[in-house]
Design a protein around this motif. Structure first.
Motif, PDB file in Angstrom:
ATOM      1  N   ALA A   4      66.210  98.690  62.754  1.00 20.03           N
ATOM      2  CA  ALA A   4      65.929  99.658  61.561  1.00 20.03           C
ATOM      3  C   ALA A   4      66.366 100.967  61.943  1.00 20.03           C
ATOM      4  CB  ALA A   4      64.300  99.760  61.677  1.00 20.03           C
ATOM      5  N   LEU A  21      57.438 100.275  63.807  1.00 21.51           N
ATOM      6  CA  LEU A  21      58.424  99.149  63.982  1.00 21.51           C
ATOM      7  C   LEU A  21      58.872  98.619  65.247  1.00 21.51           C
ATOM      8  CD1 LEU A  21      60.813 100.505  60.941  1.00 21.51           C
ATOM      9  CD2 LEU A  21      59.076  98.477  60.753  1.00 21.51           C
ATOM     10  N   TYR A  26      61.424  95.490  66.527  1.00 19.38           N
ATOM     11  CA  TYR A  26      62.741  95.787  65.891  1.00 19.38           C
ATOM     12  C   TYR A  26      63.238  96.778  66.703  1.00 19.38           C
ATOM     13  CZ  TYR A  26      61.518  94.540  60.892  1.00 19.38           C
ATOM     14  OH  TYR A  26      61.185  94.182  59.825  1.00 19.38           O
ATOM     15  N   ASP A  81      68.587  96.081  58.963  1.00 15.31           N
ATOM     16  CA  ASP A  81      67.546  95.312  58.328  1.00 15.31           C
ATOM     17  C   ASP A  81      66.556  96.398  57.495  1.00 15.31           C
ATOM     18  OD1 ASP A  81      67.541  92.291  59.443  1.00 15.31           O
ATOM     19  OD2 ASP A  81      68.018  93.628  60.977  1.00 15.31           O
ATOM     20  N   VAL A  82      66.276  97.302  58.011  1.00 12.86           N
ATOM     21  CA  VAL A  82      65.601  98.380  57.267  1.00 12.86           C
ATOM     22  C   VAL A  82      66.127  99.714  57.454  1.00 12.86           C
ATOM     23  CG1 VAL A  82      63.249  99.108  57.482  1.00 12.86           C
ATOM     24  CG2 VAL A  82      63.504  97.021  57.922  1.00 12.86           C
ATOM     25  N   VAL A  84      64.887 103.495  56.557  1.00 13.30           N
ATOM     26  CA  VAL A  84      63.806 104.528  56.100  1.00 13.30           C
ATOM     27  C   VAL A  84      64.263 106.000  56.089  1.00 13.30           C
ATOM     28  CG1 VAL A  84      61.591 105.178  56.627  1.00 13.30           C
ATOM     29  CG2 VAL A  84      62.251 102.947  57.257  1.00 13.30           C
ATOM     30  N   LEU A 132      65.907  96.056  53.571  1.00 12.13           N
ATOM     31  CA  LEU A 132      64.854  96.809  52.900  1.00 12.13           C
ATOM     32  C   LEU A 132      65.347  98.199  52.966  1.00 12.13           C
ATOM     33  CD1 LEU A 132      62.151  97.410  51.469  1.00 12.13           C
ATOM     34  CD2 LEU A 132      61.138  97.500  54.089  1.00 12.13           C
ATOM     35  N   VAL A 216      55.167 100.750  55.632  1.00 14.91           N
ATOM     36  CA  VAL A 216      56.491 100.489  55.725  1.00 14.91           C
ATOM     37  C   VAL A 216      56.611  98.905  56.567  1.00 14.91           C
ATOM     38  CG1 VAL A 216      58.529 101.016  57.223  1.00 14.91           C
ATOM     39  CG2 VAL A 216      57.280 102.884  56.101  1.00 14.91           C
ATOM     40  N   ALA A 220      58.326  95.563  55.128  1.00 12.62           N
ATOM     41  CA  ALA A 220      59.376  94.891  55.808  1.00 12.62           C
ATOM     42  C   ALA A 220      59.129  93.640  56.137  1.00 12.62           C
ATOM     43  CB  ALA A 220      59.611  95.568  57.066  1.00 12.62           C
ATOM     44  N   ARG A 221      57.853  93.405  56.213  1.00 13.06           N
ATOM     45  CA  ARG A 221      57.560  91.906  56.837  1.00 13.06           C
ATOM     46  C   ARG A 221      56.827  90.954  56.046  1.00 13.06           C
ATOM     47  NH1 ARG A 221      57.762  92.592  62.584  1.00 13.06           N
ATOM     48  NH2 ARG A 221      57.167  90.476  62.780  1.00 13.06           N
TER      49      ARG A 221
END
Length: 241
Positions: A4, A21, A26, A81-82, A84, A132, A216, A220-221
């Motif tokens: 992330a 995270l 992560y 993957d993420v 933000v 995401l 968040v 994500a999950r």
């Protein structure tokens, strides 16, 4: 291992998201501008949990630095993957006093940086299994408040960017926004200002940065079918007149 990238991760909401995270497993790429020392402390804490953490410093009001940041993160993390977009600028100013430079800087940090960082990191996002993007917005992007015209304009634009990218980047890349209410008062707010705001919150209290971080993590999950949405975390403040 999932990775992330979080902008503005040194303090407040950004650091809470990084911790949430990281604790969820992560690895992290973390950005800061003025809060580099705080960012280093967050990184050391997460490395103690076994997470791999890479750090980046950049002024998001400068287009060249935004481009360089995007290129560096993409080179270091071919799969992402993420993403933000938490970094933001908040400023109170009377409309008649706002200069072009103030306006430019506000839009550059709050709108342009998320736009062009997502663009730069799109190859890394598309390489992930369920990527995401999360924008941190604000009720000010939907409801006007005196003395925040340039701020509100920037957040309104970010809301539309959320919806536009959710449509254009579907079905693979999901894009959502989180709109926090009072989860961490600005240091400039005195006791009277805080009390006045709390009176307008149905739950009668301030939230926490962890409240936002949990959303968040949920996106994500636990929410693979949610995209193009704004999740409000404000204790009910936006639900009343």
């Amino acid at each position: 291992m999932a990775i992330a990238f979080i902008t503005g991760a040194g303090i407040r909401i950004g650091s809470a998201v990084a911790r949430a995270l990281g604790r969820a497993g992560y690895d992290l790429a973390l950005h800061a501008h003025r809060s580099v020392k705080s960012l280093e402390a967050v990184a050391e804490e997460l490395r103690g949990l076994g997470r791999h953490v890479s750090l980046y410093a950049a002024d998001l009001s400068e287009p060249r630095q935004v481009d360089e940041l995007g290129a560096r993160v993409r080179a270091d993390h071919p799969t992402l993957d993420v993403l933000v977009h938490n970094a933001g600028l908040y400023e109170r100013a009377a409309f008649e006093s706002i200069t072009r430079e103030q306006y430019r800087t506000m839009l550059a940090v709050n709108m342009d940086a998320p736009f062009f960082l997502t663009q730069a990191l799109l190859p890394s996002l598309r390489a992930a299994a369920q990527p995401l993007v999360v924008h941190l917005t604000d009720i000010g992007g939907e409801r006007a408040e005196s003395h925040y015209a340039h701020y509100s304009v920037s957040k309104a634009a970010l809301l539309m960017l959320t919806r536009a990218l959710a449509v254009e980047l579907a079905p693979h890349v999901r894009v959502n926004a989180i709109s926090p209410g009072v989860v961490a008062f600005p240091e400039s707010f005195d006791a009277a200002a805080r009390a006045s705001i709390l009176q307008r919150i149905p739950m009668g209290r301030e939230g926490s940065v962890e409240d936002v971080a949990r959303v968040v993590l949920f996106l994500a999950r636990e929410a693979p079918y949610i995209t193009g949405q704004v999740l409000t975390v404000d204790g009910g403040r936006s639900a009343q007149l």
